[in-house]
Design a protein around this motif. Structure first.
Motif: not given
Length: 254
Positions: A183-210
């Motif tokens: 719900e917070q991701i929908r509100k913000n329009g993006y999501a973050t990853d702080e070492e959740e998938y790979i240790s020492g690696v961070c990421a920020i993603a946003a949706p593409i529609t259409g």
């Protein structure tokens, strides 16, 4: 004389694919059976096999089938009306210059995320991944974005019917916590990853529609040493803006 092989099941599968491709809303098994005069049991078996291979995609709510991403992959997106990569590329290059980190473009294919393009950082020490690489849907920032785009019921069913893999010590493994975060991701329009998938690696993603029935996402990835909390906050708006620009072009009638 060349022997002509007859494969009725293959012909029926192709007829089903063509029928589904010619609809905008998708087709239920009963619709396909009625239109093509094929028994429901046969249609059920064929569509199940096609769905397993990603050739068809079934909406868990409406029970309607639409064409799956696998066909686009095999045809190198030949049937797509709009070239997503061509449109996204200049915005990805601009985003890379702004963030100085590697940028990825990906599509969801069932329970996987497939990288379809990337713009690598100019740094010597950077994140890279070959085009065509797949990663689990329930992993990282891109996965959160894809789930946030789903209908809440579909996302909840997916989360609670699967065991969330603990990739690192920071991985979110609680279905309830993951679902609430959407719900917070929908509100913000993006999501973050702080070492959740790979240790020492961070990421920020946003949706593409259409892009029709194919959920897409744009994300920036970097090592935690360079992509710290402050940069994460600043880059999140840049990623969101780039994804929105791409979405606007995709949604504009040709």
């Amino acid at each position: 004389m060349i022997k002509q092989y007859k494969a009725p099941i293959v012909k029926k599968a192709l007829r089903i694919l063509k029928a589904v491709a010619n609809t905008n809303q998708g087709m239920r098994i009963s619709d396909i059976s009625s239109q093509l005069d094929i028994s429901k049991s046969t249609v059920h078996g064929i569509t199940a096999a096609l769905e397993e291979q990603g050739a068809l995609k079934r909406d868990s709510i409406t029970k309607r089938y639409v064409i799956g991403l696998t066909l686009i992959e095999l045809g190198k997106m030949a049937n797509a009306k709009i070239d997503l990569i061509k449109i996204a590329r200049p915005h990805m290059e601009e985003l890379m210059e702004q963030c100085q980190e590697t940028i990825f473009l990906g599509l969801r294919n069932e329970n996987k995320i497939i990288i379809v393009d990337s713009v690598e950082s100019k740094k010597d020490f950077k994140i890279t991944s070959p085009i065509g690489t797949s990663m689990p849907l329930l992993a990282g920032s891109a996965g959160k974005v894809f789930l946030a785009q789903m209908k809440p019921e579909e996302a909840k069913n997916l989360l609670f019917s699967n065991t969330l893999t603990q990739f690192t010590s920071r991985t979110l493994t609680s279905p309830e916590a993951y679902f609430n975060r959407l719900e917070q991701i929908r509100k913000n329009g993006y999501a973050t990853d702080e070492e959740e998938y790979i240790s020492g690696v961070c990421a920020i993603a946003a949706p593409i529609t259409g892009y029709g029935n194919y959920p897409a996402a744009l994300w920036v990835v970097g090592f935690k040493a360079s992509l710290d909390r402050t940069k994460m906050e600043n880059h999140s708006q840049l990623v969101k803006t780039a994804a929105k620009k791409i979405s606007t072009i995709l949604e504009t009638p040709v």
